[in-house]
Design a protein around this motif. Structure first.
Motif, PDB file in Angstrom:
ATOM      1  N   PHE A 167      40.066  41.028  50.252  1.00  0.00           N
ATOM      2  CA  PHE A 167      39.541  41.512  48.974  1.00  0.00           C
ATOM      3  C   PHE A 167      38.616  40.495  48.337  1.00  0.00           C
ATOM      4  N   THR A 170      35.341  40.484  50.268  1.00  0.00           N
ATOM      5  CA  THR A 170      34.553  41.705  50.464  1.00  0.00           C
ATOM      6  C   THR A 170      34.616  42.703  49.314  1.00  0.00           C
ATOM      7  N   VAL A 172      37.052  44.832  49.112  1.00  0.00           N
ATOM      8  CA  VAL A 172      37.869  45.940  49.633  1.00  0.00           C
ATOM      9  C   VAL A 172      39.340  45.527  49.600  1.00  0.00           C
ATOM     10  N   ARG A 174      42.843  46.708  50.889  1.00  0.00           N
ATOM     11  CA  ARG A 174      43.423  47.642  51.853  1.00  0.00           C
ATOM     12  C   ARG A 174      44.788  47.125  52.306  1.00  0.00           C
ATOM     13  N   GLN A 224      43.166  52.563  50.179  1.00  0.00           N
ATOM     14  CA  GLN A 224      42.349  51.404  49.826  1.00  0.00           C
ATOM     15  C   GLN A 224      41.458  51.753  48.642  1.00  0.00           C
ATOM     16  N   ASP A 226      37.486  50.182  46.983  1.00  0.00           N
ATOM     17  CA  ASP A 226      36.342  49.337  47.334  1.00  0.00           C
ATOM     18  C   ASP A 226      35.541  49.016  46.067  1.00  0.00           C
ATOM     19  N   SER A 228      33.148  46.563  46.262  1.00  0.00           N
ATOM     20  CA  SER A 228      32.056  45.723  46.766  1.00  0.00           C
ATOM     21  C   SER A 228      30.725  46.004  46.081  1.00  0.00           C
TER      22      SER A 228
END
Length: 347
Positions: A167, A170, A172, A174, A224, A226, A228
């Motif tokens: 995390f 990036t 993300v 998950r 997940q 995201d 980003s």
């Protein structure tokens, strides 16, 4: 004890541990009047010393429950019980360890203490590297930084279960499924879903509860989320000073061996993860404080593999692994845990 007796109440503490904080809670509460401790741990996933430290306690108010799963399963059960408000009230349930705000607020003090012992003068930057599983300890550092402590960097150090590292690199998040979670030589960090991470993301989103709820609904639906492409993700390092890294078994062996050869000090496997990651991110002129996790003896097998040395055992724990152990094994079942608690409280 005093407060419970004064108000004629009882307290049944429910917790989940990956190896260290559970025994701390049990030793603090053993023999206390009006208090029972029900501690969940992942069956067979802790070191032999960790199991002995907890399971050898014979105090009638201490109940160890080994869940046939991972730490995440134990933690999910604790949360499910806590969300049943009627049951929680009837059984007088309280919690300990990472999901308890009291534990986080107390740890904030450690950062101020360490800073004052490290910085040459007030205002100089100091960085901290923290072995991270459930994100509680490093969250306390985040809070200390928000309170004005001149922390330059907060380094999140993970093992092969690198959900948090992924995390912070990036955006993300998950969490891994049980089949994807590694059993490692730093087992107290074999965690996929870090409870206190949600508290950090709340700050990252500008303390917007609706935005946080939407993210966690996305997480529940898709496994997940995201961030980003979200401009707020830049705040992770720019505003909050977070960086991260991961370590593996060979890294741990090499780090434990090098630190022992250079200093004569044996460090445990989780601390070794933090040392390894910190070395990659240390800045010239900025002291880096490594937060130590546990005594090396708790992970003697890996220490011996790395150094050929048998870690010393504190006098009070000599022969602990040979003592009788008192533990109940259970499948991953919220209802069975609830029934066990009710049967042993009489409530």
């Amino acid at each position: 004890e005093y407060q419970l007796a004064r108000t004629n109440r009882e307290l049944n503490i429910l917790g989940a541990t990956s190896g260290d904080t559970g025994s701390a809670a049990e030793y603090a509460m053993r023999g206390k009047k009006g208090v029972r401790v029900f501690m969940l741990s992942p069956a067979g996933k802790m070191s032999a010393f960790q199991r002995a430290q907890m399971y050898s306690l014979q105090d009638p108010n201490i109940f160890n429950i080994a869940i046939e799963g991972l730490f995440d399963d134990c933690q999910d059960i604790v949360k499910a019980v806590s969300e049943d408000l009627e049951y929680k009230a009837r059984q007088k349930i309280g919690t300990v360890n990472s999901i308890n705000w009291g534990r986080i607020s107390a740890q904030v003090v450690y950062y101020f203490n360490a800073y004052l012992r490290t910085a040459e003068k007030i205002g100089d930057p100091v960085s901290f590297a923290v072995p991270s599983g459930n994100f509680g300890n490093v969250l306390a550092g985040h809070i200390a930084r928000q309170m004005g402590l001149p922390i330059r960097k907060l380094i999140v150090a993970t093992n092969e279960n690198n959900v948090l590292d992924e995390f912070f690199k990036t955006g993300v998040y998950r969490p891994r499924k049980s089949a994807e979670t590694y059993i490692t030589s730093s087992p107290s960090m074999d965690i996929s879903k870090a409870s206190n991470f949600e508290r950090f993301v709340y700050d990252l989103l500008g303390r917007d509860p609706k935005a946080l709820k939407a993210l966690w609904q996305d997480l529940a639906a898709n496994g997940q989320f995201d961030l980003s492409e979200d401009p707020r993700f830049k705040r992770v390092e720019e505003d909050f000073g977070f960086q991260s890294g991961s370590s593996n078994h060979q890294n741990r062996l090499d780090t434990i061996k090098e630190v022992f050869a250079r200093t004569g000090t044996l460090i445990d496997t989780h601390t070794a993860d933090a040392v390894k990651v910190a070395r990659d991110l240390v800045e010239p002129g900025v002291p880096m404080v490594i937060l130590e996790t546990a005594l090396a003896v708790k992970f003697a097998e890996t220490i011996e593999e790395a150094t050929g040395q048998t870690p010393p055992v504190p006098a009070q724990f000599l022969g602990i692994e040979k003592l009788p152990q008192r533990v109940v094994e259970m499948p991953i079942s919220v209802e069975q845990v609830k029934t066990f608690i009710a049967e042993n409280t009489g409530l």
